[in-house]
Design a protein around this motif. Structure first.
Motif, PDB file in Angstrom:
ATOM      1  N   LYS A 109       0.869  -1.175   0.000  1.00 24.26           N
ATOM      2  CA  LYS A 109       0.000   0.000   0.000  1.00 24.26           C
ATOM      3  C   LYS A 109       0.909   1.228   0.000  1.00 24.26           C
ATOM      4  N   VAL A 110       0.503   2.238  -0.772  1.00 23.16           N
ATOM      5  CA  VAL A 110       1.299   3.459  -0.879  1.00 23.16           C
ATOM      6  C   VAL A 110       0.404   4.665  -0.611  1.00 23.16           C
ATOM      7  N   VAL A 111       0.869   5.531   0.280  1.00 26.02           N
ATOM      8  CA  VAL A 111       0.208   6.809   0.533  1.00 26.02           C
ATOM      9  C   VAL A 111       0.962   7.846  -0.280  1.00 26.02           C
ATOM     10  N   VAL A 112       0.279   8.470  -1.243  1.00 27.78           N
ATOM     11  CA  VAL A 112       0.888   9.524  -2.049  1.00 27.78           C
ATOM     12  C   VAL A 112       0.203  10.826  -1.658  1.00 27.78           C
ATOM     13  N   ILE A 145      -4.525   6.971  -1.437  1.00 27.99           N
ATOM     14  CA  ILE A 145      -4.025   5.686  -0.972  1.00 27.99           C
ATOM     15  C   ILE A 145      -4.145   4.735  -2.151  1.00 27.99           C
ATOM     16  N   ILE A 146      -3.007   4.151  -2.509  1.00 27.92           N
ATOM     17  CA  ILE A 146      -2.927   3.235  -3.641  1.00 27.92           C
ATOM     18  C   ILE A 146      -2.777   1.814  -3.078  1.00 27.92           C
ATOM     19  N   ASP A 147      -3.579   0.874  -3.585  1.00 28.60           N
ATOM     20  CA  ASP A 147      -3.501  -0.496  -3.065  1.00 28.60           C
ATOM     21  C   ASP A 147      -2.344  -1.271  -3.702  1.00 28.60           C
ATOM     22  N   GLU A 148      -2.200  -2.519  -3.276  1.00 30.71           N
ATOM     23  CA  GLU A 148      -1.085  -3.369  -3.719  1.00 30.71           C
ATOM     24  C   GLU A 148      -1.096  -3.610  -5.221  1.00 30.71           C
ATOM     25  N   ASP A 149      -2.231  -3.475  -5.861  1.00 30.94           N
ATOM     26  CA  ASP A 149      -2.340  -3.692  -7.309  1.00 30.94           C
ATOM     27  C   ASP A 149      -2.241  -2.397  -8.119  1.00 30.94           C
ATOM     28  N   GLY A 150      -1.968  -1.282  -7.436  1.00 30.60           N
ATOM     29  CA  GLY A 150      -1.809  -0.014  -8.145  1.00 30.60           C
ATOM     30  C   GLY A 150      -3.107   0.715  -8.421  1.00 30.60           C
ATOM     31  N   LYS A 151      -4.160   0.378  -7.672  1.00 32.54           N
ATOM     32  CA  LYS A 151      -5.451   1.053  -7.848  1.00 32.54           C
ATOM     33  C   LYS A 151      -5.711   2.006  -6.689  1.00 32.54           C
ATOM     34  N   VAL A 152      -6.427   3.090  -7.000  1.00 34.16           N
ATOM     35  CA  VAL A 152      -6.787   4.072  -5.981  1.00 34.16           C
ATOM     36  C   VAL A 152      -7.826   3.450  -5.060  1.00 34.16           C
ATOM     37  N   MET A 153      -7.521   3.390  -3.759  1.00 29.92           N
ATOM     38  CA  MET A 153      -8.496   2.819  -2.819  1.00 29.92           C
ATOM     39  C   MET A 153      -9.154   3.863  -1.936  1.00 29.92           C
ATOM     40  N   LYS A 154      -8.538   5.042  -1.818  1.00 33.78           N
ATOM     41  CA  LYS A 154      -9.138   6.120  -1.015  1.00 33.78           C
ATOM     42  C   LYS A 154      -8.500   7.441  -1.436  1.00 33.78           C
ATOM     43  N   ILE A 155      -9.319   8.499  -1.401  1.00 32.61           N
ATOM     44  CA  ILE A 155      -8.849   9.845  -1.744  1.00 32.61           C
ATOM     45  C   ILE A 155      -9.228  10.787  -0.612  1.00 32.61           C
ATOM     46  N   PHE A 156      -8.283  11.608  -0.229  1.00 32.93           N
ATOM     47  CA  PHE A 156      -8.542  12.672   0.739  1.00 32.93           C
ATOM     48  C   PHE A 156      -8.335  13.999   0.011  1.00 32.93           C
ATOM     49  N   PRO A 157      -9.390  14.525  -0.651  1.00 31.34           N
ATOM     50  CA  PRO A 157      -9.239  15.819  -1.318  1.00 31.34           C
ATOM     51  C   PRO A 157      -9.208  16.914  -0.256  1.00 31.34           C
ATOM     52  N   LYS A 158      -8.460  17.953  -0.501  1.00 35.42           N
ATOM     53  CA  LYS A 158      -8.340  19.061   0.459  1.00 35.42           C
ATOM     54  C   LYS A 158      -8.005  18.530   1.850  1.00 35.42           C
ATOM     55  N   ALA A 159      -6.961  17.704   1.907  1.00 37.17           N
ATOM     56  CA  ALA A 159      -6.523  17.083   3.161  1.00 37.17           C
ATOM     57  C   ALA A 159      -6.113  18.151   4.176  1.00 37.17           C
TER      58      ALA A 159
END
Length: 152
Positions: free
Chosen positions: A30-33, A123-137
């Motif tokens: 999992k990757v947090v960008v 948040i990007i999952d193990e397969d490279g897909k977007v699993m969650k978005i925090f707009p205006k974090a």
């Protein structure tokens, strides 16, 4: 902005030391960008420090943190040294990833309109897909919100 379930655009950008880092390097994790406007500004510094404070929790759960701004590699070197940041910061002066993720937007400040990076986290999952978005974090709570979502 991207949508949940979409494949996250791959990118290759330089870190503070000029090393090329790609999102695809972390497939299987999992990757947090997180995209932020500028090194050494109050909100961005607080956000980076919040990620630093939570780094052990991210690390123990095998979650990678990547911060991206349009600042130079040298600016990132100084920012990392000043706050002893233990995660990856990437330089995107040509706005490749910033635009691919839809975070280069019109902003209004003090009555003036300009283009800039809207603080946003993916948040990007193990397969490279977007699993969650925090707009205006929010700088102070973003790291905790991500951990709450990922580590249940």
């Amino acid at each position: 902005m991207l949508q949940i379930g979409e494949k996250a655009p791959d990118f290759t950008l330089n870190d503070k030391d000029g090393n090329a880092v790609s999102l695809s390097d972390f497939r299987g994790k999992k990757v947090v960008v997180y995209f932020y406007p500028k090194d050494n500004t109050p909100g961005c510094s607080r956000q980076a420090q919040a990620f630093k404070a939570a780094h052990d929790s991210f690390n123990s759960n095998d979650i990678v943190i990547i911060g991206i701004s349009k600042d130079s590699e040298k600016s990132h070197q100084n920012f990392v040294a000043k706050y002893e940041l233990p995660f990856i910061l990437l330089s995107d002066p040509e706005l490749k990833a910033i635009q691919a993720y839809g975070v280069w937007q019109e902003k209004k400040m003090y009555g003036k309109t300009s283009m800039g990076v809207v603080r946003s986290t993916y948040i990007i999952d193990e397969d490279g897909k977007v699993m969650k978005i925090f707009p205006k974090a929010k700088p102070d709570t973003n790291a905790a919100e991500i951990l709450e979502f990922l580590v249940k």
